[in-house]
Write a protein that holds these residues in place. Sequence first.
Motif, PDB file in Angstrom:
ATOM      1  N   MET A   1       0.806  -1.191   0.000  1.00 51.15           N
ATOM      2  CA  MET A   1       0.000   0.000   0.000  1.00 51.15           C
ATOM      3  C   MET A   1       0.865   1.278   0.000  1.00 51.15           C
ATOM      4  SD  MET A   1      -3.325   1.041   2.271  1.00 51.15           S
ATOM      5  CE  MET A   1      -3.972  -0.574   2.224  1.00 51.15           C
ATOM      6  N   PRO A   2       2.009   1.299   0.679  1.00 48.55           N
ATOM      7  CA  PRO A   2       2.833   2.518   0.639  1.00 48.55           C
ATOM      8  C   PRO A   2       3.345   2.846  -0.770  1.00 48.55           C
ATOM      9  CG  PRO A   2       3.525   1.133   2.461  1.00 48.55           C
ATOM     10  CD  PRO A   2       2.537   0.334   1.658  1.00 48.55           C
ATOM     11  N   LEU A   3       3.671   1.827  -1.541  1.00 48.60           N
ATOM     12  CA  LEU A   3       4.147   2.082  -2.910  1.00 48.60           C
ATOM     13  C   LEU A   3       3.023   2.623  -3.789  1.00 48.60           C
ATOM     14  CD1 LEU A   3       6.438  -1.010  -3.569  1.00 48.60           C
ATOM     15  CD2 LEU A   3       7.124   1.347  -3.151  1.00 48.60           C
ATOM     16  N   ALA A   4       1.821   2.096  -3.610  1.00 44.77           N
ATOM     17  CA  ALA A   4       0.678   2.592  -4.371  1.00 44.77           C
ATOM     18  C   ALA A   4       0.348   4.027  -3.969  1.00 44.77           C
ATOM     19  CB  ALA A   4      -0.530   1.689  -4.161  1.00 44.77           C
ATOM     20  N   ALA A   5       0.486   4.351  -2.689  1.00 48.86           N
ATOM     21  CA  ALA A   5       0.238   5.720  -2.226  1.00 48.86           C
ATOM     22  C   ALA A   5       1.278   6.684  -2.795  1.00 48.86           C
ATOM     23  CB  ALA A   5       0.228   5.764  -0.706  1.00 48.86           C
ATOM     24  N   GLY A   7       2.935   6.282  -5.616  1.00 51.76           N
ATOM     25  CA  GLY A   7       2.608   6.405  -7.036  1.00 51.76           C
ATOM     26  C   GLY A   7       1.415   7.318  -7.257  1.00 51.76           C
ATOM     27  N   TRP A   8       0.413   7.235  -6.362  1.00 55.93           N
ATOM     28  CA  TRP A   8      -0.773   8.088  -6.450  1.00 55.93           C
ATOM     29  C   TRP A   8      -0.383   9.556  -6.267  1.00 55.93           C
ATOM     30  CZ3 TRP A   8      -3.516  11.131  -2.868  1.00 55.93           C
ATOM     31  CH2 TRP A   8      -4.803  11.494  -3.262  1.00 55.93           C
ATOM     32  N   LEU A   9       0.493   9.839  -5.311  1.00 59.05           N
ATOM     33  CA  LEU A   9       0.937  11.219  -5.085  1.00 59.05           C
ATOM     34  C   LEU A   9       1.715  11.762  -6.285  1.00 59.05           C
ATOM     35  CD1 LEU A   9       2.009  11.063  -1.338  1.00 59.05           C
ATOM     36  CD2 LEU A   9       0.063  12.297  -2.310  1.00 59.05           C
ATOM     37  N   LEU A  10       2.605  10.956  -6.825  1.00 58.31           N
ATOM     38  CA  LEU A  10       3.380  11.392  -7.995  1.00 58.31           C
ATOM     39  C   LEU A  10       2.485  11.591  -9.213  1.00 58.31           C
ATOM     40  CD1 LEU A  10       6.623   9.263  -7.680  1.00 58.31           C
ATOM     41  CD2 LEU A  10       6.415  11.736  -7.501  1.00 58.31           C
ATOM     42  N   LEU A  60      -5.427   1.674  -5.025  1.00 55.33           N
ATOM     43  CA  LEU A  60      -5.546   1.982  -3.605  1.00 55.33           C
ATOM     44  C   LEU A  60      -6.914   1.590  -3.041  1.00 55.33           C
ATOM     45  CD1 LEU A  60      -3.694   5.398  -3.192  1.00 55.33           C
ATOM     46  CD2 LEU A  60      -3.161   3.232  -2.077  1.00 55.33           C
ATOM     47  N   LEU A  61      -7.969   1.867  -3.783  1.00 57.67           N
ATOM     48  CA  LEU A  61      -9.306   1.486  -3.319  1.00 57.67           C
ATOM     49  C   LEU A  61      -9.433  -0.022  -3.157  1.00 57.67           C
ATOM     50  CD1 LEU A  61     -11.559   3.916  -5.371  1.00 57.67           C
ATOM     51  CD2 LEU A  61     -11.174   3.913  -2.899  1.00 57.67           C
TER      52      LEU A  61
END
Length: 72
Positions: A1-5, A7-10, A60-61
């Motif tokens: 989940m941290p990697l997806a978060a 990626g979402w921010l970038l 993420l969802l």
Amino acid sequence: MPLAAAGWLLAGYHWLLYKGFIPKGMQPCGKGASCADVKLELAGFITIPLLSFAAFSVILLLLVAAHRKFKP
């Protein structure tokens, strides 16, 4: 989940850069081609950064849903 978060921010930052919400002084673009130039638009508003942002949002969802479903 941290990697997806991350990626979402970038992806969100890049989408804001494409949309012009990031001022020119804060853009990380150097010499040569600008990283804020829109190269491809489908249906007038769908860009590659928007697709990336949407994909990371779905990931993420799904991760949050799976975490809640299988939580002991």
